[in-house]
Design an enzyme around this catalytic site. Structure first.
Site, short mmCIF file in Angstrom:
data_model
loop_
_atom_site.label_atom_id
_atom_site.label_comp_id
_atom_site.label_asym_id
_atom_site.label_seq_id
_atom_site.Cartn_x
_atom_site.Cartn_y
_atom_site.Cartn_z
N CYS A 107 -0.17 0.26 0.95
CA CYS A 107 1.27 0.46 1.15
C CYS A 107 1.68 -0.43 2.32
CB CYS A 107 1.60 1.92 1.45
SG CYS A 107 3.34 2.17 1.89
N MET A 320 8.97 -2.22 -1.73
CA MET A 320 7.65 -1.91 -1.22
C MET A 320 7.18 -3.06 -0.33
SD MET A 320 8.30 -1.25 -4.60
CE MET A 320 7.21 -2.13 -5.73
#
Length: 398
Positions: A107, A320
């Site tokens: 992430c 993201m």
């Protein structure tokens, strides 16, 4: 009436943090119950219960998750076992409606929180932390085996969390955390798989759906880039334009599954259902004016291109972080769909428009021995501790 004995809840030390446009629960591995200090069913069960999954209602009411892929995340930190690194960082994307934790990728947003969190957990040698200035934290991203270098601002010997750095998709300004994703392309076992097919643009045939020009890239996170126009989109879409359309989401998931197969990430289309975190699917368009989800006007001259990306089957509310790395890397390689949408040519940085606003990401690419190499990708995020203490989970949940 009989009373059935149930085990009490147990406490686990944790820190709840925002990193970029995501939130997650951060654990120090030695603080977890012994069975969860190693990968496996016990660890997954604790993370699922912490976030409140699986929840057939999709709300994660009985946990720390906030019912979106951006907020159903867990991070495990430990002192690094790698030479010349400070902290090992392992990321788990926790499914909301299924009992599943995806460990296949990083992430990028929560990467911004790793350095500050490692300092808060006492994982960084105090001698390395300046009284004022920047503390360099070398992070080993254990999911993908890559190095991330974070520059964490320090004031009066403590992490500086407040500031005036604004990040579209985050309501309030905070201190800037600069990130360098080193050697972000996944070189794979064959030594050269940034473009797994060897092409910067492929033709992706999806039976029953169509045939699409596609850039398939392993950088930051495996990503499939398509042209928005080929999908019938403009690139100016917001979440409400796509996430309420079950037929469109199913079509996009089918495309993602076939892209995963073409990238060699799965061997059978059925495997895509248990690999939701990777690859990502994104679509690009030339710059255009639009109104962001906050009501902010994004002007065409302020961005190089538009990008929309899906995460865990839904259009992401912003972008993201790992996909931003893929965008920056692909933009730096002439001829990719991302590069062409930005106007083509050589580029070391792009500013792209996403549903919440804009983001700048930089990357430098060069041809080396006939293949593209990217030394690092750069971007800035912010991070902040929201709460720290202990989370509680039922003692029989693992």
């Amino acid at each position: 009436m009989t009373t059935q004995n149930h085990p009490p809840q147990i406490k686990i030390r944790a820190i709840y943090m925002r990193g970029g446009t995501s939130k997650g629960v951060f654990f120090h591995v030695p603080d977890m119950p012994l069975p969860a200090q190693q990968p496996g069913a016990a660890r997954d069960a604790i993370l699922l219960r912490t976030l409140g999954s699986p929840d057939p209602y999709g709300k994660q009411i009985d946990g720390m998750g906030n019912a979106s892929s951006s907020t159903s995340k867990a991070v495990l930190l430990a002192r690094s076992t790698q030479p010349d690194h400070d902290v090992d960082y392992l990321f788990g994307q926790v499914a909301i409606d299924r009992p599943f934790v995806d460990w296949t990728g990083n992430c990028g947003n929560l990467s911004a929180a790793v350095g500050p969190c490692a300092i808060a957990m006492g994982l960084i040698d105090p001698a390395r932390i300046p009284q004022d200035g920047l503390c360099t934290v070398r992070i080993w991203q254990a999911n993908i085996g890559k190095t991330i270098i974070a520059q964490v601002p320090i004031s009066n010997g403590q992490v500086q969390e407040t500031g005036d750095f604004e990040l579209d998709g985050v309501s309030f300004p905070a201190a800037e955390v600069q990130l360098a994703f080193m050697d972000p392309a996944d070189e794979g076992e064959d030594g050269g798989a940034m473009f797994p097919t060897g092409q910067v643009v492929d033709q992706l045939d999806v039976p029953g759906v169509g045939s699409f020009a596609a850039t398939l890239i392993n950088a930051g996170i495996p990503t499939i880039f398509l042209n928005a126009q080929d999908l019938g989109y403009s690139g100016r879409e917001l979440q409400g334009d796509i996430n309420g359309d079950a037929q469109a989401l199913a079509r996009l998931e089918t495309i993602r599954a076939h892209g995963a197969l073409k990238m060699g990430l799965i061997q059978d289309l059925r495997e895509a259902a248990s690999r939701q975190h990777t690859p990502k699917l994104a679509f690009v368009a030339p710059s255009a004016s639009y109104t962001a989800s906050s009501g902010k006007a994004v002007e065409a001259q302020d961005v190089d291109l538009l990008v929309r990306a899906l995460s865990m089957g839904q259009l992401h509310h912003a972008m993201m972080g790992t996909a931003a790395v893929a965008i920056g890397t692909a933009a730096a390689v002439p001829g990719t769909l991302v590069n062409l949408a930005a106007g083509g040519g050589e580029r070391s940085a792009v500013r792209f428009g996403h549903p919440s606003g804009t983001l700048r990401v930089g990357a430098e690419a060069r041809l080396q021995d006939g293949r593209w190499v990217v030394a690092k990708a750069l971007m800035s995020r912010s991070a902040r501790i929201l709460m720290e203490g202990t989370v509680r989970v039922p003692g029989d949940c693992f």
